[in-house]
Design a protein around this motif. Structure first.
Motif, PDB file in Angstrom:
ATOM      1  N   SER A  62       0.827  -1.209   0.000  1.00 48.37           N
ATOM      2  CA  SER A  62       0.000   0.000   0.000  1.00 48.37           C
ATOM      3  C   SER A  62       0.857   1.252   0.000  1.00 48.37           C
ATOM      4  N   LEU A  63       2.011   1.209   0.664  1.00 53.48           N
ATOM      5  CA  LEU A  63       2.894   2.374   0.700  1.00 53.48           C
ATOM      6  C   LEU A  63       3.587   2.594  -0.637  1.00 53.48           C
ATOM      7  N   VAL A  64       3.830   1.519  -1.375  1.00 49.93           N
ATOM      8  CA  VAL A  64       4.393   1.668  -2.724  1.00 49.93           C
ATOM      9  C   VAL A  64       3.362   2.288  -3.644  1.00 49.93           C
ATOM     10  N   GLY A  65       2.131   1.764  -3.597  1.00 53.29           N
ATOM     11  CA  GLY A  65       1.032   2.323  -4.379  1.00 53.29           C
ATOM     12  C   GLY A  65       1.069   1.955  -5.843  1.00 53.29           C
ATOM     13  N   GLY A  66       0.018   2.350  -6.570  1.00 51.96           N
ATOM     14  CA  GLY A  66      -0.081   2.076  -7.987  1.00 51.96           C
ATOM     15  C   GLY A  66      -0.891   0.827  -8.280  1.00 51.96           C
ATOM     16  N   GLU A  67      -1.138   0.578  -9.565  1.00 55.77           N
ATOM     17  CA  GLU A  67      -1.987  -0.548  -9.969  1.00 55.77           C
ATOM     18  C   GLU A  67      -1.373  -1.892  -9.601  1.00 55.77           C
ATOM     19  N   ARG A  68      -0.068  -2.032  -9.737  1.00 58.91           N
ATOM     20  CA  ARG A  68       0.558  -3.311  -9.382  1.00 58.91           C
ATOM     21  C   ARG A  68       0.432  -3.578  -7.892  1.00 58.91           C
ATOM     22  N   ALA A  69       0.561  -2.542  -7.094  1.00 57.04           N
ATOM     23  CA  ALA A  69       0.391  -2.711  -5.647  1.00 57.04           C
ATOM     24  C   ALA A  69      -1.030  -3.122  -5.314  1.00 57.04           C
ATOM     25  N   LEU A  70      -1.977  -2.568  -6.026  1.00 50.78           N
ATOM     26  CA  LEU A  70      -3.381  -2.925  -5.796  1.00 50.78           C
ATOM     27  C   LEU A  70      -3.617  -4.405  -6.067  1.00 50.78           C
ATOM     28  N   GLU A  71      -2.959  -4.915  -7.086  1.00 50.48           N
ATOM     29  CA  GLU A  71      -3.110  -6.341  -7.403  1.00 50.48           C
ATOM     30  C   GLU A  71      -2.482  -7.212  -6.317  1.00 50.48           C
ATOM     31  N   VAL A  72      -1.353  -6.774  -5.750  1.00 47.95           N
ATOM     32  CA  VAL A  72      -0.732  -7.520  -4.648  1.00 47.95           C
ATOM     33  C   VAL A  72      -1.678  -7.582  -3.457  1.00 47.95           C
ATOM     34  N   ILE A  73      -2.261  -6.446  -3.110  1.00 47.24           N
ATOM     35  CA  ILE A  73      -3.164  -6.391  -1.960  1.00 47.24           C
ATOM     36  C   ILE A  73      -4.408  -7.232  -2.204  1.00 47.24           C
ATOM     37  N   ARG A  74      -4.871  -7.261  -3.433  1.00 41.35           N
ATOM     38  CA  ARG A  74      -6.090  -8.004  -3.767  1.00 41.35           C
ATOM     39  C   ARG A  74      -5.963  -9.482  -3.396  1.00 41.35           C
ATOM     40  N   ARG A  75      -4.746 -10.011  -3.438  1.00 41.40           N
ATOM     41  CA  ARG A  75      -4.542 -11.422  -3.105  1.00 41.40           C
ATOM     42  C   ARG A  75      -4.929 -11.740  -1.664  1.00 41.40           C
ATOM     43  N   PHE A  76      -4.916 -10.715  -0.795  1.00 43.78           N
ATOM     44  CA  PHE A  76      -5.113 -10.956   0.632  1.00 43.78           C
ATOM     45  C   PHE A  76      -6.534 -10.626   1.100  1.00 43.78           C
ATOM     46  N   ARG A  77      -7.449 -10.426   0.176  1.00 44.38           N
ATOM     47  CA  ARG A  77      -8.762  -9.945   0.617  1.00 44.38           C
ATOM     48  C   ARG A  77      -9.600 -11.005   1.318  1.00 44.38           C
ATOM     49  N   GLU A  78      -9.164 -12.253   1.304  1.00 46.62           N
ATOM     50  CA  GLU A  78      -9.880 -13.291   2.040  1.00 46.62           C
ATOM     51  C   GLU A  78      -9.313 -13.506   3.441  1.00 46.62           C
ATOM     52  N   GLU A  79      -8.389 -12.635   3.840  1.00 46.85           N
ATOM     53  CA  GLU A  79      -7.814 -12.723   5.182  1.00 46.85           C
ATOM     54  C   GLU A  79      -8.893 -12.511   6.249  1.00 46.85           C
ATOM     55  N   VAL A  80      -8.743 -13.194   7.378  1.00 49.86           N
ATOM     56  CA  VAL A  80      -9.693 -13.036   8.483  1.00 49.86           C
ATOM     57  C   VAL A  80      -8.994 -12.632   9.782  1.00 49.86           C
ATOM     58  N   ARG A  81      -7.662 -12.585   9.780  1.00 55.19           N
ATOM     59  CA  ARG A  81      -6.942 -12.239  11.006  1.00 55.19           C
ATOM     60  C   ARG A  81      -6.992 -10.725  11.230  1.00 55.19           C
ATOM     61  N   PRO A  82      -7.187 -10.286  12.493  1.00 51.76           N
ATOM     62  CA  PRO A  82      -7.447  -8.870  12.782  1.00 51.76           C
ATOM     63  C   PRO A  82      -6.392  -7.895  12.259  1.00 51.76           C
ATOM     64  N   GLU A  83      -5.095  -8.218  12.445  1.00 46.73           N
ATOM     65  CA  GLU A  83      -4.058  -7.277  12.013  1.00 46.73           C
ATOM     66  C   GLU A  83      -4.086  -7.089  10.498  1.00 46.73           C
ATOM     67  N   ALA A  84      -4.297  -8.164   9.776  1.00 47.82           N
ATOM     68  CA  ALA A  84      -4.350  -8.073   8.320  1.00 47.82           C
ATOM     69  C   ALA A  84      -5.581  -7.295   7.871  1.00 47.82           C
ATOM     70  N   LEU A  85      -6.723  -7.560   8.500  1.00 50.53           N
ATOM     71  CA  LEU A  85      -7.947  -6.826   8.155  1.00 50.53           C
ATOM     72  C   LEU A  85      -7.770  -5.334   8.431  1.00 50.53           C
ATOM     73  N   SER A  86      -7.079  -5.018   9.511  1.00 55.79           N
ATOM     74  CA  SER A  86      -6.835  -3.614   9.834  1.00 55.79           C
ATOM     75  C   SER A  86      -5.989  -2.940   8.754  1.00 55.79           C
ATOM     76  N   GLU A  87      -4.966  -3.628   8.265  1.00 52.98           N
ATOM     77  CA  GLU A  87      -4.132  -3.056   7.202  1.00 52.98           C
ATOM     78  C   GLU A  87      -4.899  -2.909   5.895  1.00 52.98           C
ATOM     79  N   LEU A  88      -5.755  -3.881   5.586  1.00 54.09           N
ATOM     80  CA  LEU A  88      -6.586  -3.774   4.385  1.00 54.09           C
ATOM     81  C   LEU A  88      -7.481  -2.546   4.478  1.00 54.09           C
ATOM     82  N   ASP A  89      -7.993  -2.279   5.660  1.00 53.85           N
ATOM     83  CA  ASP A  89      -8.850  -1.115   5.868  1.00 53.85           C
ATOM     84  C   ASP A  89      -8.045   0.179   5.728  1.00 53.85           C
ATOM     85  N   GLN A  90      -6.873   0.238   6.358  1.00 56.18           N
ATOM     86  CA  GLN A  90      -6.065   1.459   6.301  1.00 56.18           C
ATOM     87  C   GLN A  90      -5.578   1.780   4.887  1.00 56.18           C
ATOM     88  N   ALA A  91      -5.344   0.748   4.105  1.00 53.71           N
ATOM     89  CA  ALA A  91      -4.779   0.955   2.765  1.00 53.71           C
ATOM     90  C   ALA A  91      -5.740   1.681   1.834  1.00 53.71           C
TER      91      ALA A  91
END
Length: 1024
Positions: free
Chosen positions: A705-734
């Motif tokens: 998320s700090l790198v940003g851009g379309e490629r970064a968005l695709e990297v983050i998209r891989r983790f959208r099925e995460e259920v652990r609180p810290e990961a969900l928090s980062e998905l929200d902040q991004a």
């Protein structure tokens, strides 16, 4: 005490006594008005006037105004009546204490009641408004003085004030007959004048310094913060907060931020507000601004009596004045720029701060630094709370662009700047390359200036941006305004750069950011030996004066001292000089020093391809030799790649391979370091199936998320099925780092976990809410209303409204009939929450909302958890409305004076949080709660460790800003059932004794320095 002071004391005491007796001698009331209006019905005699009483008073007085208000149309008369009521509502309850604070003076009380923002009153209506306010204040004072208990309370107030006056007179006598007080006023005026103006980069007409009111130019930035989502939920969660709120809520703060992020401006803003004696956390504080760069050549750092001289204040304080302020806790010590101190002197700086704190523990301290200059836990053992200035979000950028162009219109009133402003706002929204640049105030100002200068054609890369800025500053502004040779010297762009870059490189090599002007002139004289065409035009002093006045890159903050307008330009020009001098070995040798980071990166940008290879190979070789800085040098090499448009493929591959060895990132700090490598790191980040721990997963998302851009968005998209609180928090902040709609579609739409929380900061994010129906837990930031996008979500389970000082009406909450958890945090204007009556709330959290009426608690029979920062008229918890099902009670800052009497009536209480220093009797009351499992203490100074043994059944404990002795853990270790211990801003704590609790997990947050952590089993100590 001299005869003069004795007489003064007696006269003042007699006058105060006469005033009160004269008021009480009249019956009824003070006799301030001829025909007093009763603010309440005859059968009601409230001891304080709230909003209903004041509005009744306003309506009756408005009817009496007659001709004074008939000059207004009916709708304006009604607007005036509403404005008066709103102004009093914002002031809060009027009682005897409020009137004592105004010295029983209706005029002083009226001066506090400005027309509410957005009242829209014209000149005639505002005149009626002020007349009505004066009348209301007079009648309010009249009414309060008729109350039966007023006489006794006045006697107490009189004795208290007489005692204060006596102590004040004694201090005045000790300080040369009031000289200290007189000097304090003079110093406050000086600070307010010296810090009330701010340079906005790029706004100059004739290259002289152009400054703008700080109130106009300043924008509120956000810093990293942590708080619990709701009472009863474990752990702390990242939550950005306004910098002013974060800095005002702690006595000692370490503020971290990269170059250009606004640290020094923030210090200037704090000094200005303290000097103005404004309301809020800095009221009554006396600021001392200490720029550390000014002391790098001094033999020692200043002691309190040297603060004024060291900071360039041309005033002489009475003897002992500064030390007295430090001792009694009224000093606000603003220490700016630890990163501007050479590494060899940082130990000295730390020792100096520690000695100041040891000698003056009551004083308040704010220290700023670049992130890489000191470890995150630096000064944690001294009780410092660390905060990091966050990159500007799109809303921040828009606000800055608006402020800059508003100032530009004042500079050039005839110039149409609307098109430039609109063009830039559209560009930073649409162009990722510009969005990556516009992350701090300096870069935003650069973009504003260049957008105007280059007719809306902006460069794409950082190096191009600096080149364009130098071109604009050094040549084009003067040429286009036909300014030439004003100082008798004409220098080309290249001649100016040659001199400036030598000066910059000299500062860098010597670990300085400031130089003596005479020394700078001497160096120019040496450099002119190789520039005869310039020397022929004038002497070194004349040439240097030209650079200082015309270049726009140098400043003389105090006479005889010269600095670059910003450190970024110094590093850019110094890097160019290093490359031209072929000092590649010097660059590599100093690369471990954080003050050389930008110099090395920019040197790679200035260098030729073979020279870039030489620098990068040197960094990697040194990384192999010096293990202590290995990771740092590898990441620096990776960050340099962004500045290398042409590079040998072999060296690029080698850097890439070395970065891969550092993955996956383990926490937020590693994520931020890795992100500086740019898009290179995106291809190396791990995937969800790579057996990542929860912190590693969260840090991976953060890196992308700090790198940003379309490629970064695709990297983050891989983790959208995460259920652990810290990961969900980062998905929200991004979300705030990407286009709102694109991120919602690519990432948020795929999150289905019911515990996921969605944060809403901007109108664009609110507009996406309809596309995300699965989210039933929302956080709403900086709201001036409850928007229909939220109130229309009738299936919401949780709503957390934060940092919303302009929010007043929460009536739309009545539609949320399935709401189980509600939190209002820092919503000080909210007073009435009756809209939630009858809603099956399980948790209600009111923090930083001090005036909310609590009668509605009777209408919330399902409530099990209650959090309060004010008990609004209830003197003890036992007086609160009965809540039979209550299992958690959280009494936050603001409830220190609320007694715990009656706490034991809640036999089902399992969780308790208290703020402030409680007496032994209060703690014994707590111990009578039979099954307390969770205990939180906030702002508890030096608690007796034996206190904790009163709660043998605790399974979880949270200590926040508790200045505990290091050995406190020896007593905590006796709590055999304890499973979780959280420590935030607790100074130094020895964890070794806790190894006796094999099932205990310790969570350490900012402001805590732990020792003996290696004694805990692996995985039982977690840093956040």
């Amino acid at each position: 005490m001299t005869g003069f002071e004795t007489v003064l004391l007696r006269v003042a005491g007699t006058a105060a006594s006469a005033l009160v007796k004269s008021l009480l001698g009249r019956a009824p009331g003070a006799g301030l008005v001829a025909d007093p209006v009763r603010p309440a019905a005859r059968w009601s005699r409230p001891e304080e006037l709230g909003e209903p009483e004041v509005r009744r008073l306003t309506r009756v007085l408005a009817a009496r105004l007659g001709e004074d208000s008939n000059c207004l149309p009916q709708h304006e008369r009604l607007a005036v009546i509403d404005a008066v009521g709103d102004a009093f509502a914002a002031l809060g309850m009027l009682d005897a204490e409020a009137l004592f604070a105004a010295d029983l003076d209706p005029t002083a009380l009226a001066a506090l009641l400005l027309p509410p923002r957005g009242a829209g009153l014209d000149e005639a209506a505002e005149a009626v408004y002020r007349h009505m306010v004066s009348l209301c204040c007079a009648h309010a004072v009249e009414y309060i003085t008729t109350l039966p208990g007023f006489g006794a309370r006045s006697d107490v107030e009189l004795i208290r004030r007489t005692g204060e006056l006596q102590r004040a007179v004694e201090r005045m006598a000790a300080r040369n007959g009031g000289a200290a007080h007189a000097f304090e006023e003079k110093y406050a005026q000086y600070v307010a004048q010296a810090h009330s103006r701010l340079q906005l980069f790029g706004l100059t007409t004739d290259r002289a310094r152009q400054e703008w009111p700080l109130d106009l130019a300043y924008i509120s930035l956000t810093v990293s913060g942590e708080q619990q989502l709701m009472p009863g939920e474990p752990g702390m969660h990242p939550s950005p907060v306004r910098a002013e709120h974060a800095l005002g809520s702690a006595d000692r703060v370490l503020l971290r931020g990269p170059a250009g992020s606004g640290k020094s401006t923030m210090m200037q803003w704090l000094a200005l507000n303290a000097a103005r004696q404004a309301e809020g956390p800095w009221a009554m504080c006396v600021p001392f601004v200490l720029r550390l760069r000014a002391f790098t050549t001094a033999e020692a750092l200043p002691l309190p009596e040297e603060f004024l001289r060291a900071s360039g204040v041309p005033l002489s304080a009475p003897a002992g004045w500064t030390e007295d302020l430090m001792l009694n806790g009224r000093a606000l010590v603003l220490v700016d720029g630890v990163d501007e101190v050479p590494q060899r002197l940082r130990t000295r700086t730390e020792a100096w701060l520690r000695s100041l704190i040891a000698a003056f523990p009551k004083a308040r301290y704010v220290v700023t630094t670049r992130p890489s200059a000191v470890p995150e836990d630096w000064l944690a053992g001294q009780g410092f709370t660390p905060h990091s200035l966050l990159p500007m979000e799109l809303d921040d950028v828009r606000a800055f662009v608006s402020h800059w162009h508003r100032a530009a219109r004042a500079e050039c009133p005839g110039e149409d700047l609307d098109a430039y402003e609109a063009s830039l706002l559209e560009a930073v929204s649409a162009r990722r390359d510009l969005a990556r640049l516009a992350t701090n105030p300096l870069m935003c100002a650069l973009l504003c200036a260049l957008n105007r200068d280059r007719r809306m054609h902006l460069p794409r890369a950082r190096k191009e941006l600096y080149d364009a800025a130098l071109d604009m500053l050094l040549i084009r502004r003067d040429t286009e305004r036909e300014i030439s040779g004003v100082e008798g010297v004409y220098l080309t762009r290249d001649e100016q750069i040659a001199l400036l870059q030598r000066f910059a490189y000299w500062l860098i090599r010597n670990g300085q950011v400031e130089a003596d002007r005479d020394e700078a002139v001497e160096m120019v004289a040496e450099w002119l030996n190789s520039m005869p065409q310039v020397a022929a035009q004038g002497g070194a002093a004349q040439v240097f004066t030209h650079l200082l006045i015309r270049s726009g890159l140098l400043l003389e903050p105090v006479p005889g001292s010269v600095v670059f307008v910003h450190r970024t330009f110094q590093d850019y020009l110094g890097a160019k000089a290093a490359v031209e001098s072929r000092d590649f070995g010097v660059l590599v040798k100093n690369a471990h020093d954080d003050t050389w980071d930008d110099v090395v990166r920019m040197a790679v940008g200035h260098a030729r391809p073979d020279e870039r290879t030489r620098i990068l190979r040197g960094l990697l070789r040194r990384a192999d030799k010096v293990k202590s800085v290995r990771n740092r040098l590898v990441l620096l090499a990776a960050a340099c790649l962004e500045h290398a448009p042409e590079l040998e493929p072999e060296i690029r591959s080698e850097v890439r391979a070395r970065v891969a060895e550092l993955l996956p990132p383990r926490g937020p700090e590693q994520a931020e370091e890795l992100s500086k490598a740019g898009s290179l790191v995106l291809d190396l980040l791990p995937r969800p199936g790579d057996d990542l721990s929860e912190p590693q997963t969260a840090a991976t998302i953060r890196t992308a998320s700090l790198v940003g851009g379309e490629r970064a968005l695709e990297v983050i998209r891989r983790f959208r099925e995460e259920v652990r609180p810290e990961a969900l928090s980062e998905l929200d902040q991004a979300w705030g780092r990407f286009d709102a709609a694109a991120y919602a579609s690519a990432v948020l739409s795929g999150i289905t976990d019911e515990s996921a929380l969605l944060s809403l900061h901007t109108p664009e994010q609110l507009a996406c809410l309809a596309l995300l129906p699965q989210f039933r837990r929302l956080r709403l930031f900086k709201a001036d209303r409850i928007p229909p996008e939220v109130s229309g979500r009738t299936d919401l389970q949780m709503l957390y409204v934060l940092d919303s000082p302009d929010l007043t009406d929460v009536a739309p909450l009545s539609s949320l009939r399935e709401l189980e958890h509600l939190a209002l945090t820092v919503c000080p204007a909210v007073r009435d929450i009756n809209a939630v009556a009858g809603i099956p709330l399980q948790s209600l959290f009111l923090s930083g909302s001090p005036d909310v009426r609590l009668d509605v608690l009777r209408e919330l029979p399902s409530l099990t958890t209650l959090g309060l920062s004010s008990t609004e008229g209830y003197r003890s918890v036992g007086e609160l409305p009965t809540l039979n099902e209550l299992t958690g009670l959280w009494l936050f800052e603001g409830t220190e004076d609320t007694s715990l009497d009656g706490l034991e009536r809640w036999t089902g209480l399992r969780s308790l949080s208290i703020a402030g220093d409680r007496q032994g009797a209060e703690l014994r009351t707590m111990a009578r709660v039979p099954d307390l499992h969770f205990l939180q203490m906030i702002h508890r100074r030096r608690p007796d460790p034996e206190e904790f043994l009163r709660f043998p059944d605790l399974t979880s404990m949270f200590l926040s800003d508790c200045d505990s002795p290091p050995q406190v853990s020896r007593h905590i270790a006796k709590l055999s059932k304890l499973r979780t211990l959280s420590l935030s801003a607790c100074g130094t704590v020895d964890l070794a004794p806790l190894s006796e609790l094999p099932d205990l997990t310790v969570h350490v947050y900012g402001g805590t320095d732990v020792r003996g952590g290696e004694a805990l089993p692996p995985g039982r100590l977690r840093f956040h």
